[in-house]
Design a protein around this motif. Structure first.
Motif, PDB file in Angstrom:
ATOM      1  N   PHE A 137       0.826  -1.194   0.000  1.00  0.00           N
ATOM      2  CA  PHE A 137       0.000   0.000   0.000  1.00  0.00           C
ATOM      3  C   PHE A 137       0.867   1.254   0.000  1.00  0.00           C
ATOM      4  O   PHE A 137       1.968   1.274   0.565  1.00  0.00           O
ATOM      5  CB  PHE A 137      -0.907   0.040   1.233  1.00  0.00           C
ATOM      6  CG  PHE A 137      -2.084  -0.893   1.165  1.00  0.00           C
ATOM      7  CD1 PHE A 137      -3.227  -0.527   0.453  1.00  0.00           C
ATOM      8  CD2 PHE A 137      -2.058  -2.116   1.810  1.00  0.00           C
ATOM      9  CE1 PHE A 137      -4.325  -1.372   0.404  1.00  0.00           C
ATOM     10  CE2 PHE A 137      -3.149  -2.970   1.765  1.00  0.00           C
ATOM     11  CZ  PHE A 137      -4.290  -2.603   1.055  1.00  0.00           C
ATOM     12  N   SER A 138       0.341   2.318  -0.614  1.00  0.00           N
ATOM     13  CA  SER A 138       0.970   3.628  -0.475  1.00  0.00           C
ATOM     14  C   SER A 138       0.775   4.123   0.947  1.00  0.00           C
ATOM     15  O   SER A 138      -0.043   3.598   1.709  1.00  0.00           O
ATOM     16  CB  SER A 138       0.360   4.621  -1.465  1.00  0.00           C
ATOM     17  OG  SER A 138      -1.035   4.801  -1.196  1.00  0.00           O
ATOM     18  N   GLU A 139       1.516   5.153   1.319  1.00  0.00           N
ATOM     19  CA  GLU A 139       1.469   5.643   2.697  1.00  0.00           C
ATOM     20  C   GLU A 139       0.084   6.144   3.085  1.00  0.00           C
ATOM     21  O   GLU A 139      -0.345   5.985   4.233  1.00  0.00           O
ATOM     22  CB  GLU A 139       2.509   6.741   2.898  1.00  0.00           C
ATOM     23  CG  GLU A 139       2.669   7.158   4.346  1.00  0.00           C
ATOM     24  CD  GLU A 139       3.699   8.264   4.521  1.00  0.00           C
ATOM     25  OE1 GLU A 139       4.433   8.214   5.525  1.00  0.00           O
ATOM     26  OE2 GLU A 139       3.755   9.155   3.669  1.00  0.00           O
ATOM     27  N   ASP A 140      -0.638   6.714   2.139  1.00  0.00           N
ATOM     28  CA  ASP A 140      -1.981   7.215   2.463  1.00  0.00           C
ATOM     29  C   ASP A 140      -3.054   6.149   2.260  1.00  0.00           C
ATOM     30  O   ASP A 140      -4.233   6.395   2.522  1.00  0.00           O
ATOM     31  CB  ASP A 140      -2.309   8.461   1.636  1.00  0.00           C
ATOM     32  CG  ASP A 140      -2.325   8.205   0.134  1.00  0.00           C
ATOM     33  OD1 ASP A 140      -2.191   7.028  -0.284  1.00  0.00           O
ATOM     34  OD2 ASP A 140      -2.454   9.178  -0.626  1.00  0.00           O
ATOM     35  N   CYS A 179       8.149  -2.932  -3.347  1.00  0.00           N
ATOM     36  CA  CYS A 179       7.547  -2.118  -2.292  1.00  0.00           C
ATOM     37  C   CYS A 179       7.605  -0.653  -2.685  1.00  0.00           C
ATOM     38  O   CYS A 179       8.490  -0.216  -3.425  1.00  0.00           O
ATOM     39  CB  CYS A 179       8.248  -2.348  -0.948  1.00  0.00           C
ATOM     40  SG  CYS A 179      10.008  -1.940  -0.903  1.00  0.00           S
ATOM     41  N   LEU A 180       6.617   0.098  -2.213  1.00  0.00           N
ATOM     42  CA  LEU A 180       6.582   1.539  -2.396  1.00  0.00           C
ATOM     43  C   LEU A 180       7.386   2.192  -1.291  1.00  0.00           C
ATOM     44  O   LEU A 180       7.251   1.837  -0.114  1.00  0.00           O
ATOM     45  CB  LEU A 180       5.150   2.050  -2.355  1.00  0.00           C
ATOM     46  CG  LEU A 180       4.310   1.877  -3.626  1.00  0.00           C
ATOM     47  CD1 LEU A 180       2.835   2.021  -3.296  1.00  0.00           C
ATOM     48  CD2 LEU A 180       4.718   2.921  -4.660  1.00  0.00           C
ATOM     49  N   LEU A 189      10.747   0.123  -5.266  1.00  0.00           N
ATOM     50  CA  LEU A 189      11.871  -0.807  -5.318  1.00  0.00           C
ATOM     51  C   LEU A 189      11.330  -2.156  -5.783  1.00  0.00           C
ATOM     52  O   LEU A 189      10.358  -2.666  -5.218  1.00  0.00           O
ATOM     53  CB  LEU A 189      12.527  -0.973  -3.945  1.00  0.00           C
ATOM     54  CG  LEU A 189      13.545   0.064  -3.502  1.00  0.00           C
ATOM     55  CD1 LEU A 189      14.067  -0.304  -2.113  1.00  0.00           C
ATOM     56  CD2 LEU A 189      14.706   0.158  -4.483  1.00  0.00           C
ATOM     57  N   SER A 190      11.952  -2.732  -6.799  1.00  0.00           N
ATOM     58  CA  SER A 190      11.538  -4.050  -7.268  1.00  0.00           C
ATOM     59  C   SER A 190      12.750  -4.965  -7.336  1.00  0.00           C
ATOM     60  O   SER A 190      13.842  -4.552  -7.726  1.00  0.00           O
ATOM     61  CB  SER A 190      10.875  -3.956  -8.641  1.00  0.00           C
ATOM     62  OG  SER A 190      11.816  -3.596  -9.645  1.00  0.00           O
ATOM     63  N   ALA A 227      12.324  -1.992   2.441  1.00  0.00           N
ATOM     64  CA  ALA A 227      13.048  -0.736   2.600  1.00  0.00           C
ATOM     65  C   ALA A 227      12.794  -0.208   3.996  1.00  0.00           C
ATOM     66  O   ALA A 227      11.675  -0.265   4.507  1.00  0.00           O
ATOM     67  CB  ALA A 227      12.593   0.282   1.566  1.00  0.00           C
ATOM     68  N   VAL A 228      13.850   0.290   4.644  1.00  0.00           N
ATOM     69  CA  VAL A 228      13.726   0.899   5.968  1.00  0.00           C
ATOM     70  C   VAL A 228      14.315   2.296   5.909  1.00  0.00           C
ATOM     71  O   VAL A 228      15.379   2.507   5.332  1.00  0.00           O
ATOM     72  CB  VAL A 228      14.433   0.061   7.061  1.00  0.00           C
ATOM     73  CG1 VAL A 228      13.711  -1.253   7.267  1.00  0.00           C
ATOM     74  CG2 VAL A 228      15.893  -0.199   6.726  1.00  0.00           C
TER      75      VAL A 228
END
Length: 323
Positions: A137-140, A179-180, A189-190, A227-228
């Motif tokens: 999911f996107s952040e929103d 991931c977004l 990132l893929s 991703a962190v």
């Protein structure tokens, strides 16, 4: 040895969802859980995801089901979601609600509403022409990213289920994880089966940078990554599982390897996710168990310099950066 950071990755004394390995109450940590009931899944676990409040973990399994677990109660599933016609391969929690997304080898994405009276499927999307390998999911929470072995990345409107955009590379290798990047969600990132990780710009439809996953080999198994973002260190890192069962941390910008930690003694580290509060990692390998690890990452300048020096020495092996 840790290069460039302190990472407290000692396993908690729980193997919480494989009761065959445990009996009674597992003490010795703040997540002291009971493990006396039937195993979570009949087959292996392919993906894990934390809820936004870091109190639930969802697991997708080859037994075609998705389970949601509470870390504040006995390790019995709060929800067991069934409906995929083949392996449930990936899972993600909505960041601001009670919706869960799952994808599977049946080439569909399912959206589930989790409520006090149970869970129900609220949307089914025929997303790809091959197995769906990741959902994010996107952040929103308005957009859902999916990836597939068909080589495509797709962005979907969560409310309507409409495909907003399809992103594909020139050679379109099979994508095993994606991931977004949060805030803003304009980068993807893929990871692909040619052992490369690519950074995409969503709106420009192009690959900005390409990385060779030389720190960990991709063999028979596609190992997940996350991703962190460490805001206090102005650092974006990638945590990645590997076929030998180790967890890797490297700097996204410089590709410097910052750490390697053995996590799974047997088999590849197939799935992992970092809790939103950055305190815990959930990991799973070929077994039906989930391991919870404490997470503490600190990037020090002297260690970063050491890692950068090592990276400079290996510069000739770096892939070209697309302009």
């Amino acid at each position: 040895a840790v290069l460039g950071g302190d990472f407290n990755c000692a396993p908690m004394p729980i193997d919480v969802y494989d009761p065959a390995a445990l009996d009674g109450t597992v003490a010795g940590s703040e997540l002291a859980l009971h493990a006396t009931h039937a195993a979570a899944h009949a087959r292996g676990i392919s993906d894990l995801a934390w809820s936004a409040d870091s109190t639930y973990v969802a697991s997708a399994s080859d037994d075609k089901s998705v389970c949601v677990w509470s870390l504040e109660a006995r390790p019995q599933p709060v929800y067991r979601l069934t409906g995929h016609a083949s392996y449930a391969y990936c899972v993600a929690f909505h960041p601001h609600g009670t919706v869960l997304a799952s994808g599977g080898f049946d080439e569909t994405v399912r959206l589930w509403e989790l409520g006090a009276g149970g869970a129900r499927e609220v949307r089914r999307i025929a997303a790809h022409a091959d197995p769906v390998t990741s959902v994010s999911f996107s952040e929103d929470g308005t957009v859902l990213l999916t990836s597939s072995f068909d080589g495509l990345l797709r962005l979907w409107d969560v409310e309507s289920g409409r495909c907003l955009r399809t992103i594909v590379g020139n050679d379109a290798p099979p994508v095993f994880s994606a991931c977004l990047l949060a805030a803003p969600s304009q980068y993807i990132l893929s990871g692909t089966l040619d052992s490369r990780i690519r950074l995409w710009h969503v709106h420009k439809h192009r690959c900005l940078r390409e990385y060779t996953a030389r720190h960990f080999a991709l063999g028979r198994y596609a190992c997940a990554f996350r991703a962190v973002v460490l805001a206090e260190a102005a650092f974006v890192g990638v945590l990645a599982g590997s076929e030998e069962g180790a967890l890797y941390l490297f700097d996204l910008d410089s590709q410097a390897l910052l750490g390697r930690w053995p996590v799974c003694a047997q088999g590849p580290l197939l799935s992992m996710d970092v809790s939103p509060d950055m305190r815990l990692i959930a990991c799973a390998s070929l077994s039906r168990s989930i391991q919870i690890l404490r997470l503490q990452v600190q990037v020090h300048s002297d260690a970063q310099e050491h890692a950068d020096a090592q990276e400079h020495a290996d510069a000739s092996q770096c892939p070209p950066v697309p302009q």
